[in-house]
Design a protein around this motif. Sequence first.
Motif, PDB file in Angstrom:
ATOM      1  N   ALA A   2       0.823  -1.209   0.000  1.00  0.00           N
ATOM      2  CA  ALA A   2       0.000   0.000   0.000  1.00  0.00           C
ATOM      3  C   ALA A   2       0.859   1.260   0.000  1.00  0.00           C
ATOM      4  O   ALA A   2       0.525   2.242  -0.667  1.00  0.00           O
ATOM      5  N   ASP A   3       1.990   1.222   0.729  1.00  0.00           N
ATOM      6  CA  ASP A   3       2.877   2.389   0.779  1.00  0.00           C
ATOM      7  C   ASP A   3       3.487   2.699  -0.588  1.00  0.00           C
ATOM      8  O   ASP A   3       3.817   3.842  -0.880  1.00  0.00           O
ATOM      9  N   ILE A   5       1.892   1.996  -3.550  1.00  0.00           N
ATOM     10  CA  ILE A   5       0.817   2.373  -4.477  1.00  0.00           C
ATOM     11  C   ILE A   5       0.248   3.750  -4.157  1.00  0.00           C
ATOM     12  O   ILE A   5      -0.067   4.514  -5.065  1.00  0.00           O
ATOM     13  N   ARG A   6       0.121   4.081  -2.889  1.00  0.00           N
ATOM     14  CA  ARG A   6      -0.506   5.362  -2.507  1.00  0.00           C
ATOM     15  C   ARG A   6       0.115   6.584  -3.182  1.00  0.00           C
ATOM     16  O   ARG A   6      -0.619   7.431  -3.691  1.00  0.00           O
ATOM     17  N   ALA A   9      -0.994   6.674  -6.786  1.00  0.00           N
ATOM     18  CA  ALA A   9      -2.441   6.836  -6.955  1.00  0.00           C
ATOM     19  C   ALA A   9      -2.985   8.085  -6.261  1.00  0.00           C
ATOM     20  O   ALA A   9      -4.195   8.298  -6.283  1.00  0.00           O
ATOM     21  N   ILE A  14      -9.132   4.542  -6.753  1.00  0.00           N
ATOM     22  CA  ILE A  14      -8.554   3.222  -6.990  1.00  0.00           C
ATOM     23  C   ILE A  14      -9.685   2.206  -7.110  1.00  0.00           C
ATOM     24  O   ILE A  14     -10.626   2.210  -6.309  1.00  0.00           O
ATOM     25  N   PHE A  29      -6.622  -6.669  -0.694  1.00  0.00           N
ATOM     26  CA  PHE A  29      -5.818  -5.455  -0.833  1.00  0.00           C
ATOM     27  C   PHE A  29      -6.663  -4.204  -1.075  1.00  0.00           C
ATOM     28  O   PHE A  29      -6.216  -3.089  -0.807  1.00  0.00           O
ATOM     29  N   ILE A  32      -7.156  -2.211   2.118  1.00  0.00           N
ATOM     30  CA  ILE A  32      -5.942  -1.504   2.516  1.00  0.00           C
ATOM     31  C   ILE A  32      -5.788  -0.208   1.720  1.00  0.00           C
ATOM     32  O   ILE A  32      -5.332   0.804   2.233  1.00  0.00           O
ATOM     33  N   LEU A  33      -6.211  -0.250   0.449  1.00  0.00           N
ATOM     34  CA  LEU A  33      -6.045   0.905  -0.452  1.00  0.00           C
ATOM     35  C   LEU A  33      -7.291   1.795  -0.520  1.00  0.00           C
ATOM     36  O   LEU A  33      -7.303   2.763  -1.277  1.00  0.00           O
ATOM     37  N   ASP A  34      -8.334   1.453   0.220  1.00  0.00           N
ATOM     38  CA  ASP A  34      -9.610   2.162   0.161  1.00  0.00           C
ATOM     39  C   ASP A  34     -10.122   2.241  -1.281  1.00  0.00           C
ATOM     40  O   ASP A  34     -10.573   3.276  -1.761  1.00  0.00           O
ATOM     41  N   ALA A  35     -10.020   1.118  -1.976  1.00  0.00           N
ATOM     42  CA  ALA A  35     -10.451   1.029  -3.378  1.00  0.00           C
ATOM     43  C   ALA A  35     -11.919   0.622  -3.464  1.00  0.00           C
ATOM     44  O   ALA A  35     -12.469   0.027  -2.535  1.00  0.00           O
ATOM     45  N   TYR A  69     -12.443  -0.747   3.938  1.00  0.00           N
ATOM     46  CA  TYR A  69     -12.559   0.466   3.147  1.00  0.00           C
ATOM     47  C   TYR A  69     -13.946   1.077   3.255  1.00  0.00           C
ATOM     48  O   TYR A  69     -14.872   0.458   3.772  1.00  0.00           O
TER      49      TYR A  69
END
Length: 178
Positions: A2-3, A5-6, A9, A14, A29, A32-35, A69
């Motif tokens: 995640a660190d 990709i953030r 993005a 996402i 995942f 974790i990414l709030d997608a 998320y």
Amino acid sequence: MADQIRPVAAGREIVAYGGSVGAYAAMYFGGILDARILALAPRNRLHPLCNAMPGRLQHHEHLSEIPIYSHRPVVFFDPKQPKDARLVNRWVRAAYPDAHIRVGHNVIGGLATSVHLGTIASGFFCGTVPPAIQIWDQTSPHWYAGESNRAEQKGDLETALNHLTEGAKIAPTIPILE
């Protein structure tokens, strides 16, 4: 992950989506990414709910143990597939009780061979929740193939053969077994 990709993005929405193990990864995942998540028949053969040997899973076993998320995931699965049903009912719903759950027989194959997949995916990417759909019914040889497979797994070979025979009457020249 995640660190990494953030930063790329940042400022963008996402979307995580996939089928089978890809859907599992999107669920895992995506939180974790709030997608926004579109999961087609999530499954991971290493997960204990899919009858894996204990200790084979190398990450959190429960989806509710990782960040949840803010969007409601959209999940398509086949309730007649025991491993899919266990994973969705015990893993996904435990973390996301308000998830948009859609069901249908042989969901990935059915969506891929119909006009539904493109409509569902493009609508989802534009922010709409896909409607409930029926992929195959008793007018499709694929429906009979699925019923035959389930009967065979229960040891009812006569019913399995009857379903195959009915499916062959509908489409005698195309393969109906997966």
